[in-house]
Write an enzyme that holds these catalytic residues in place. Structure first.
Site, PDB file in Angstrom:
ATOM      1  N   LYS A   1       5.554  -1.497   1.996  1.00 55.23           N
ATOM      2  CA  LYS A   1       4.923  -1.696   3.306  1.00 55.23           C
ATOM      3  C   LYS A   1       4.896  -3.176   3.657  1.00 55.23           C
ATOM      4  O   LYS A   1       5.005  -3.569   4.804  1.00 55.23           O
ATOM      5  CB  LYS A   1       3.496  -1.149   3.232  1.00 55.23           C
ATOM      6  CG  LYS A   1       2.668  -1.293   4.489  1.00 55.23           C
ATOM      7  CD  LYS A   1       1.271  -0.716   4.260  1.00 55.23           C
ATOM      8  CE  LYS A   1       0.382  -0.876   5.469  1.00 55.23           C
ATOM      9  NZ  LYS A   1      -1.008  -0.499   5.193  1.00 55.23           N
ATOM     10  N   GLN A   2       4.693  -4.007   2.629  1.00 57.85           N
ATOM     11  CA  GLN A   2       4.469  -5.434   2.888  1.00 57.85           C
ATOM     12  C   GLN A   2       4.813  -6.255   1.653  1.00 57.85           C
ATOM     13  O   GLN A   2       5.057  -5.702   0.585  1.00 57.85           O
ATOM     14  CB  GLN A   2       3.014  -5.652   3.261  1.00 57.85           C
ATOM     15  CG  GLN A   2       2.049  -5.346   2.142  1.00 57.85           C
ATOM     16  CD  GLN A   2       0.644  -5.076   2.651  1.00 57.85           C
ATOM     17  OE1 GLN A   2       0.287  -3.932   2.880  1.00 57.85           O
ATOM     18  NE2 GLN A   2      -0.138  -6.119   2.803  1.00 57.85           N
TER      19      GLN A   2
ATOM     20  N   GLU B   1       0.805  -1.225   0.000  1.00 59.70           N
ATOM     21  CA  GLU B   1       0.000   0.000   0.000  1.00 59.70           C
ATOM     22  C   GLU B   1       0.839   1.277   0.000  1.00 59.70           C
ATOM     23  O   GLU B   1       0.279   2.367  -0.032  1.00 59.70           O
ATOM     24  CB  GLU B   1      -0.956  -0.011   1.194  1.00 59.70           C
ATOM     25  CG  GLU B   1      -1.967  -1.130   1.094  1.00 59.70           C
ATOM     26  CD  GLU B   1      -3.119  -0.981   2.057  1.00 59.70           C
ATOM     27  OE1 GLU B   1      -2.934  -0.354   3.119  1.00 59.70           O
ATOM     28  OE2 GLU B   1      -4.209  -1.511   1.746  1.00 59.70           O
TER      29      GLU B   1
HETATM   30  C1  BGC Z   1      -2.762  -3.923   4.754  1.00 56.94           C
HETATM   31  C2  BGC Z   1      -3.718  -4.661   3.861  1.00 56.94           C
HETATM   32  C3  BGC Z   1      -4.761  -5.339   4.725  1.00 56.94           C
HETATM   33  C4  BGC Z   1      -5.431  -4.337   5.632  1.00 56.94           C
HETATM   34  C5  BGC Z   1      -6.417  -4.985   6.574  1.00 56.94           C
HETATM   35  C6  BGC Z   1      -3.516  -2.977   5.665  1.00 56.94           C
HETATM   36  O1  BGC Z   1      -2.630  -2.366   6.553  1.00 56.94           O
HETATM   37  O2  BGC Z   1      -1.854  -3.171   3.992  1.00 56.94           O
HETATM   38  O3  BGC Z   1      -3.038  -5.616   3.100  1.00 56.94           O
HETATM   39  O4  BGC Z   1      -5.718  -5.951   3.929  1.00 56.94           O
HETATM   40  O5  BGC Z   1      -4.452  -3.707   6.419  1.00 56.94           O
HETATM   41  O6  BGC Z   1      -5.799  -5.929   7.368  1.00 56.94           O
END
Ligand code: BGC
Length: 820
Positions: A617-618, A496
């Protein structure tokens, strides 16, 4: 802490929010936070109760714009139970001297207890001991039982037992500028001398919520009927009960509560249903017995046992805590409901209770345990297929475009503006561009089908869902005649941080590798889905949704010609042009800030943008190694016409791991998984960090707003699928165990295509035993050794290259059988 108990033995106001989330009790129908009973919400306490899928919409004016948000509604507080002595003030843990304190969550029986031994301002010593439950046996019931001992005083004890409908949604500080009063009063009532009832309505959704509470008093175990006074306001009702107590006496207060709403089935009216339920409910002890039995049965089916010589950070308890919260969020009580899997449990107001792609990390655990539950959760998506079609149409596209965040109706619930708490600026929220959510739904449908072989589901629901998702991608892709490849433009991957190209006017990125590979996969599977249907059903379904032969040919064509970007020779680029971004100074940032998980917020507050950097971020590209085996990826890439060499996987992992801040709890979990597949050190530590993410509140405050269900379930699934190499593929249940050094033996029970399998993995053997039952044979495999198994069969495979150290599981009782 024991293997079954989470214990806090000191009262720490600053940590209450976190503990409230971690000791929340629920049953898949509703959840109540583990807040102290004696006070309404304030700066320390937040006693929220939430109904699965209980949403309401409100509008707010922000920066000259009207914003509409749909929130998971905080229901009236049924916990409220407070005491005072003689003419003294109402007592709470915050204004007495605490002599001893213990707050415990018993995971085995699903009961929370709290003991507060305190001295009040008058020097009187009192002991408060409470037990509470939200019944796993009877979805609409909850109970609170408090024993108050007048240790060194005698006098008049006044007990107030209330249902408080004055609550608002105030659990997340960042949302406090938004409208928050979701409830309006309907009525209060006293159906009988012991019972109060409060009925409220969601202001927009018009859902009626009725709570009835029966409060009974026992003095030294004898029932007594001291005088009661009713306190009534339009949105609060309470009984004030005054009783004279002698020194050393025990007063037991029993509050049994029923919750019904106008959305319940098999009732006439919510108020009537709540009132009847409480009138027929047994005493707290009887409710507890039924509830504990329900939990025992659940643990039989859902437990996972680990054995190790060393006590690794109380791992068994922590894994159980994750399973516990998962089953409190979704359980067999969720099956008749129309609710999805919320990213943060029904434990708080974070992300407004919305449904994201997190089910991708949650359903695999559930499907191997309670497949009927996964079926129900997939139907939450199926019911929102018309809304997803509408979303696609509005963008000039075909098929189903599922929203990134979903709530009641299936419209896009992602917020349009979000607050950066560091800069205090409201910023456009671009995360809705995560169209990969549709691929996650398709993946879940296919996994469910593989594990259960549920043709009926595929026939009636799954195929339609799958094909509509597939054709959406065909309509979104554009053809690049120069490269003879298809592009998917203007989307976001799971990471994100990257919402747009630096300095671009518009949001969105092109050819996100994760999205494109997922799409290639699902288009191949869409062909399998069509093949899985009998001719006539296939024809009728195609007619019904207007799926043409040309579109089906496009499925095949795109699955061979979607573009996947690469750079530095064999690094899969997160998206097209990723290589042109700047390298980020990770070391410098780690030196400057305590916590760089939310780099996006830090940089925005400094007038910079994370979009400029190779900083995620991930897990994004690495999600591919999480979802697919090397073998499957090779097939997918080869079909797409790209060379794929599994030996490049470690380089890709290293590359992105070095460029990720783990700003989502999902990230550590996915990295822990992929590193484990690459049998690399560091994986077990990441797994432990994920298991502990909420317990230690690693995001510095977010767990108080709701648990992170994806990380919780995902960490359990690391044990279930990653360490066992469990992979349902092509009608075969494949195993390929690889236990981390820290675990000697793993035992679990799973369901696969109607058979119930006990699986034991130790350093030398994989043993699979199918329970006696009537079911068709299944095929299990370990590294190319295939075995047909019928119920009652047991096979043991000697593991190739067993690790040198560790124990062999001794034959013994199955821990999964009986937690008791
Ligand atoms: C993450 C998403 C996730 C959402 C709800 C966000 O911080 O980036 O991948 O779906 O949180 O858990």
């Amino acid at each position: 802490m024991s293997e079954w108990t989470l214990t806090y033995d000191a009262y720490e106001p600053a940590g209450e929010g976190l503990r409230e989330a971690l000791t929340a009790l629920g049953n898949g129908y509703f959840v109540t936070r583990g807040a102290v009973a004696s006070t309404p919400a304030d700066e320390v306490h937040y006693p929220g109760t939430y109904l699965a899928g209980g949403y309401n919409r409100l509008t707010t004016q922000i920066e000259g714009r009207t914003i509409e948000n749909e929130d998971l509604v905080n229901l009236p507080n049924w916990l409220l139970l407070r005491i005072r002595i003689d003419d003294g003030p109402w007592l709470t843990p915050d204004d007495v001297q605490i002599l001893a304190y213990r707050h415990e969550l018993d995971l085995r029986a699903g009961v929370a207890t709290r003991m507060v031994h305190f001295r009040d301002a008058e020097g009187r010593t009192t002991r408060w001991f409470e037990r509470r439950l939200v019944s796993m046996a009877e979805a609409h019931l909850a109970g609170l039982e408090v024993t108050i001992r007048a240790e060194d005083w005698s006098g008049r004890l006044t007990i107030e037992s209330a249902i408080d409908g004055r609550v608002t949604n105030a659990g997340v500080a960042r949302y406090r500028a938004l409208s928050s009063r979701h409830l309006e009063p309907v009525r209060t009532d006293e159906p009988d001398a012991d019972t109060i009832l409060l009925q409220s309505r969601f202001r927009q959704a018009r859902t009626e919520v009725a709570l009835a509470a029966r409060t009974r008093i026992y003095l030294d175990e004898r029932p007594v009927s001291p005088p009661r006074r009713t306190v009534g306001e339009p949105d609060l009702i309470a009984h004030e009960i005054a009783i004279d107590v002698a020194e050393g006496a025990d007063v037991l207060v029993e509050k049994v509560v029923a919750l019904h709403t106008s959305r319940d089935v098999a009732i006439s009216e919510a108020g009537l249903a709540a009132r009847d339920a409480v009138a027929h409910a047994g005493r707290f002890g009887a409710l507890l017995d039924e509830h504990a039995l329900a939990w025992r049965h659940l643990w039989d089916d859902c437990g996972i046992e680990l054995e190790s010589d060393v006590d690794h950070h109380q791992l068994p308890m922590k894994i159980r805590l994750s399973i516990f919260h998962l089953l409190q969020t979704v359980s067999h009580h969720s099956i008749p409901l129309d609710s999805g899997v919320p990213a943060r449990g029904w434990h708080g107001e974070a992300y407004r209770g919305h449904i994201f792609w997190d089910e991708l990390f949650i359903l695999p655990y559930l499907t191997f345990r309670i497949p009927a539950l996964t079926r129900a959760l997939l139907k939450y998506r199926y019911r929102r297929l018309p809304a997803a079609r509408q979303l696609a149409r509005e963008s000039g596209l075909r098929g189903a475009m599922f929203p990134w965040q979903s709530g009641s109706s299936g419209r896009e619930e992602s917020q349009r503006l979000h607050l950066n708490p560091r800069s205090h600026r409201w910023l456009p929220d671009e995360t809705f561009r995560q169209r990969h959510i549709g691929a996650a739904i398709a993946y879940n449908v296919w996994q469910y089908y593989e594990i259960t072989d549920d043709h009926e589901f595929m026939y009636f629901y799954g195929a339609e869902l799958f094909l509509e998702i597939a054709r959406f991608w065909v309509s979104v892709a554009t053809y690049d005649a120069r490269l003879e490849r298809y592009d998917i433009k203007g989307v976001m991957g799971p990471d994100e941080f990257h919402t747009a190209y630096p300095d671009a006017g518009e949001g969105g990125l092109d050819n996100n590798a994760y999205t494109n590979v997922m799409v290639a996969w699902l288009l191949v599977r869409a062909l399998d889905v069509l093949d899985s249907l009998p001719d006539e059903r296939r024809r009728k379904l195609c007619e019904q949704i207007g799926l043409t032969v040309e579109e089906i040919e496009q499925f095949d064509e795109l699955s061979r010609r979607l573009k996947i970007p690469f750079h530095d020779h064999d690094i899969i680029s997160q998206f097209e042009g990723y290589e042109h971004l700047l390298e980020f100074d990770w070391e410098g940032a780690r030196g400057r800030y305590d916590d760089i998980q939310r780099l996006d917020r830090i940089l925005e507050a400094e007038g910079d943008s994370v979009n400029r950097y190779k900083a995620s971020k991930q897990a994004d590209v690495l999600m591919l190694f999480y979802l697919f085996s090397a073998d499957e990826l090779r097939q997918l890439f080869e079909r797409l016409g790209y060379p794929f060499d599994a030996s490049t996987i470690p380089r890709n992992i290293d590359y992105y791991l070095a460029r990720t801040s783990h700003g989502s709890t999902l990230s550590l979990m996915v990295h822990g998984w992929v590193l484990s597949r690459a049998t690399r050190p560091g994986s077990f530590e990441m797994f432990v960090q994920t298991v502990e993410a909420d317990l230690r509140d690693i995001q510095g405050g977010t767990t108080a707003e709701g648990i992170h269900l994806g990380a919780m379930a995902g960490s359990v699934d690391i044990v279930q699928r990653c360490y066992t190499g469990l992979e349902p593929r092509g009608g075969v249940l494949h195993f390929n165990p690889s236990l981390p050094q820290q675990i000697d033996c793993l035992r679990m029970r799973i369901r696969y295509r109607r058979q119930l399998l006990d699986v034991v993995v130790d350093r030398e053997r994989l043993t699979i035993t199918s329970r006696r039952f009537t079911a068709l044979p299944i095929t299990v495999a370990y590294r190319g050794q295939f075995r047909e198994m019928s119920p009652g069969d047991s096979y043991s495979f000697r593991l190739i290259r067993p690790l040198p150290t560790g124990a062999i599981c001794a034959p013994r009782r199955s821990l999964i059988d009986q937690p008791g």
